[in-house]
Design an enzyme around this catalytic site. Structure first.
Site, PDB file in Angstrom:
ATOM      1  N   CYS A  31       0.819  -1.210   0.000  1.00  0.00           N
ATOM      2  CA  CYS A  31       0.000   0.000   0.000  1.00  0.00           C
ATOM      3  C   CYS A  31       0.856   1.264   0.000  1.00  0.00           C
ATOM      4  O   CYS A  31       1.800   1.391   0.784  1.00  0.00           O
ATOM      5  CB  CYS A  31      -0.921  -0.006   1.220  1.00  0.00           C
ATOM      6  N   CYS A  56      -1.358   5.849   6.922  1.00  0.00           N
ATOM      7  CA  CYS A  56      -2.598   5.213   7.357  1.00  0.00           C
ATOM      8  C   CYS A  56      -2.298   4.365   8.591  1.00  0.00           C
ATOM      9  O   CYS A  56      -1.235   3.746   8.688  1.00  0.00           O
ATOM     10  CB  CYS A  56      -3.152   4.343   6.237  1.00  0.00           C
ATOM     11  N   CYS A 106      -2.777  -1.052   8.470  1.00  0.00           N
ATOM     12  CA  CYS A 106      -1.992  -2.280   8.325  1.00  0.00           C
ATOM     13  C   CYS A 106      -0.567  -2.062   8.823  1.00  0.00           C
ATOM     14  O   CYS A 106       0.357  -1.869   8.035  1.00  0.00           O
ATOM     15  CB  CYS A 106      -1.996  -2.724   6.876  1.00  0.00           C
ATOM     16  N   CYS A 165      -7.400   0.819  -1.368  1.00  0.00           N
ATOM     17  CA  CYS A 165      -7.175   0.088  -0.128  1.00  0.00           C
ATOM     18  C   CYS A 165      -7.176  -1.395  -0.470  1.00  0.00           C
ATOM     19  O   CYS A 165      -7.992  -1.858  -1.273  1.00  0.00           O
ATOM     20  CB  CYS A 165      -8.267   0.410   0.893  1.00  0.00           C
ATOM     21  N   GLN A 209     -18.568 -10.818  12.054  1.00  0.00           N
ATOM     22  CA  GLN A 209     -17.120 -10.929  11.887  1.00  0.00           C
ATOM     23  C   GLN A 209     -16.724 -10.430  10.499  1.00  0.00           C
ATOM     24  O   GLN A 209     -17.353 -10.789   9.497  1.00  0.00           O
ATOM     25  CB  GLN A 209     -16.671 -12.378  12.067  1.00  0.00           C
ATOM     26  N   TYR A 220     -23.053 -13.147  24.811  1.00  0.00           N
ATOM     27  CA  TYR A 220     -22.637 -12.125  23.837  1.00  0.00           C
ATOM     28  C   TYR A 220     -22.842 -12.697  22.429  1.00  0.00           C
ATOM     29  O   TYR A 220     -21.943 -12.672  21.590  1.00  0.00           O
ATOM     30  CB  TYR A 220     -21.182 -11.711  24.037  1.00  0.00           C
ATOM     31  N   GLU A 226     -27.730 -11.600  24.606  1.00  0.00           N
ATOM     32  CA  GLU A 226     -27.066 -10.425  24.049  1.00  0.00           C
ATOM     33  C   GLU A 226     -27.833  -9.183  24.492  1.00  0.00           C
ATOM     34  O   GLU A 226     -29.060  -9.205  24.584  1.00  0.00           O
ATOM     35  CB  GLU A 226     -27.054 -10.536  22.512  1.00  0.00           C
ATOM     36  N   ASP A 271     -18.137 -14.786  23.952  1.00  0.00           N
ATOM     37  CA  ASP A 271     -17.461 -14.031  22.889  1.00  0.00           C
ATOM     38  C   ASP A 271     -17.699 -12.542  23.139  1.00  0.00           C
ATOM     39  O   ASP A 271     -18.427 -11.878  22.406  1.00  0.00           O
ATOM     40  CB  ASP A 271     -17.991 -14.454  21.523  1.00  0.00           C
ATOM     41  N   CYS A 293     -11.240 -11.274  21.019  1.00  0.00           N
ATOM     42  CA  CYS A 293     -10.459 -10.486  20.063  1.00  0.00           C
ATOM     43  C   CYS A 293      -9.389  -9.674  20.781  1.00  0.00           C
ATOM     44  O   CYS A 293      -8.708  -8.849  20.167  1.00  0.00           O
ATOM     45  CB  CYS A 293     -11.373  -9.563  19.256  1.00  0.00           C
TER      46      CYS A 293
END
Length: 471
Positions: free
Chosen positions: A76, A82, A85, A177, A301, A330, A351, A401, A428
């Site tokens: 990129c 940016c 990444c 991108c 996701q 969740y 949830e 989760d 995550c």
């Protein structure tokens, strides 16, 4: 000697590690940590000390004397400006090693676990164009790159792209991108080329006025559905209809266009009200043979292919049985619930979001699944209710989760009281996951850990942990 190292000193270092914020780590005299931006483990570098602390220093990279064998040329043109990444200059196999270390460090340093074995990270089949969702922001205060500054009288009044860290209003104007698709880049540039010549106003928090706010593109891997969501401050039917007609003509791959309206002062790409301009107003994705309806606000996701690998990993680690009852905390739109539904006796999903629960129920109906039920409630409150009724529902397996912040300490207390046989914790954020698992180790043992890479070129990593009740 450390005392001899001062601000503005120029030194040479070998980079032997990398921090979670993407700066490489070198050690002055083999001990004192110096953070070096844009460096890669294995680089030999010349740096200038810009800030010295008791335990570490921050530096500016002056020269790469000898590049690391793991260093590659980033794809990129915006890399380094940016904020997306951050590891695009590191070969992918090395990225996976770094992420494996991130998980190990979290469990050892934050969780306090010793001799934790972290298996090889399950890598992504696609390391470019892997996301099913991208969000771009509009701004009337364009961030200028060093190349931009060489252009005389450059227009700074219109940008659509990504935020610059530390600057609320400034946006890096992006033309390409590598995260979603070539079609997304066409939509991005088409949108700029449509609105900019018209002098269309852009929302600013300074005056709480302006029309354009966000552009979101959602793309299905399963059926090639593609949703364009133009998020604006107010309605302008004539302008949006003109945009829609030209979009359909120029980019027929866009199967639906939605105009979402929000006057919230929060700079988030969500809106409670939206108008379907053409198409269905939603797309469908398919994970593990199950179809999922995705509307403008649905949480899903963002790497569909890896999502299936993540769910498969969680189900395999859980070693689910046909007579087991599962509690999915969740649960979002019911993705994990439906994925495991055929493997177990029943699933109950909980949830906080009413909208997500409605979507979960709709997805269950869409797939003809009748052993899943869903409930809108705060997870902590639900667990309190569950533990207060010993003769009530009995779940053999609890899947968690949670968001990046992890679970509430009270929720951990209730999990300890409830004593389900197995806990499957999908996260995550290994740091908060390790913290939470430490809260549970009084009654639970770690049986399995498996990291899964959902986001190549970033420091983000998903991690699945199985905990079994002791005794």
């Amino acid at each position: 000697m450390l005392e001899n190292l001062k601000k503005d000193d120029v030194i040479e270092l070998v980079i032997d590690d990398i921090g979670a914020e993407s700066s490489g780590i070198g050690r002055f005299n083999g001990e004192y940590v110096v953070f070096v931006p844009k460096s890669v483990p294995g680089d030999t570098v010349r740096v200038k000390i810009r800030k010295k602390k008791k335990k570490y220093a921050e530096s500016t990279l002056l020269e790469i004397i000898q590049p690391s064998p793991f260093r590659i040329e980033p794809e990129c043109e915006y890399f380094g400006t940016c904020n997306g990444c951050k590891m695009q200059h590191i070969e992918y196999a090395k990225q996976l090693e770094i992420k494996q270390s991130i998980v190990k460090n979290a469990f050892e340093r934050i969780g306090g676990f010793e001799n934790v074995t972290i298996p090889t990270v399950l890598g992504s089949e696609d390391i470019y164009y892997y996301r099913n969702k991208l969000e771009f922001s509009f701004s009337n205060d364009r961030w200028l790159t060093s190349e931009d500054m060489l252009i005389e009288n450059i227009d700074k009044s219109f940008a659509v792209g990504y935020h610059i860290p530390g600057f609320n209003e400034k946006i890096l104007d992006i033309r390409a991108c590598y995260l979603q698709s070539l079609t997304t880049n066409k939509i991005l540039n088409f949108t700029r080329d449509f609105f900019k010549p018209k002098g269309t106003s852009i929302y600013t928090t300074k005056t709480h006025s302006g029309y354009l706010r966000f552009l979101t593109v959602r793309k299905s891997i399963y059926n090639k559905g593609l949703m364009v969501n133009l998020i604006t401050y107010d309605e302008n039917a004539e302008l949006v209809n003109e945009y829609a007609a030209l979009l359909r003509q120029e980019i027929p791959e866009a199967t639906t266009l939605v105009n979402s309206i929000t006057q919230s002062k929060a700079q988030v790409a969500l809106a409670n009200n939206f108008n379907v301009i053409y198409g269905d107003g939603f797309i469908e994705e398919k994970i593990g043979g199950y179809r999922f309806k995705i509307t403008p606000n649905t949480f899903f996701q963002t790497n569909s292919k890896q999502c299936e690998k993540l769910f498969e990993t969680a189900a395999t680690i859980a070693d689910l049985g046909k007579e087991e009852n599962v509690l999915d905390l969740y649960c979002g739109c019911g993705a994990i619930s439906l994925y495991v539904s055929a493997m177990v006796k029943s699933v109950h999903g909980v949830e906080l979001s009413n909208e997500s629960i409605d979507m979960a129920s709709e997805n269950a109906e869409l797939n003809g699944v009748n052993n899943c039920t869903f409930e809108a409630m705060d997870v902590k409150d639900y667990l309190e209710k569950l533990t207060a009724s010993p003769g009530g529902e009995k779940f053999d397996v609890i899947i968690l989760d949670p968001p990046r912040s992890g679970i509430h300490p009270k929720a951990a207390e209730y999990l300890l009281q409830y004593e389900a046989k197995k806990l499957i914790y999908v996260s995550c954020n290994p740091a908060t996951q390790a913290r939470d698992v430490a809260l549970l180790k009084e009654k639970y043992n770690i049986i399995s850990i498996q990291p899964v890479d959902m986001f190549p070129h970033t420091f983000h990593i998903e991690n699945v942990v199985r905990l079994d009740l002791k005794g």
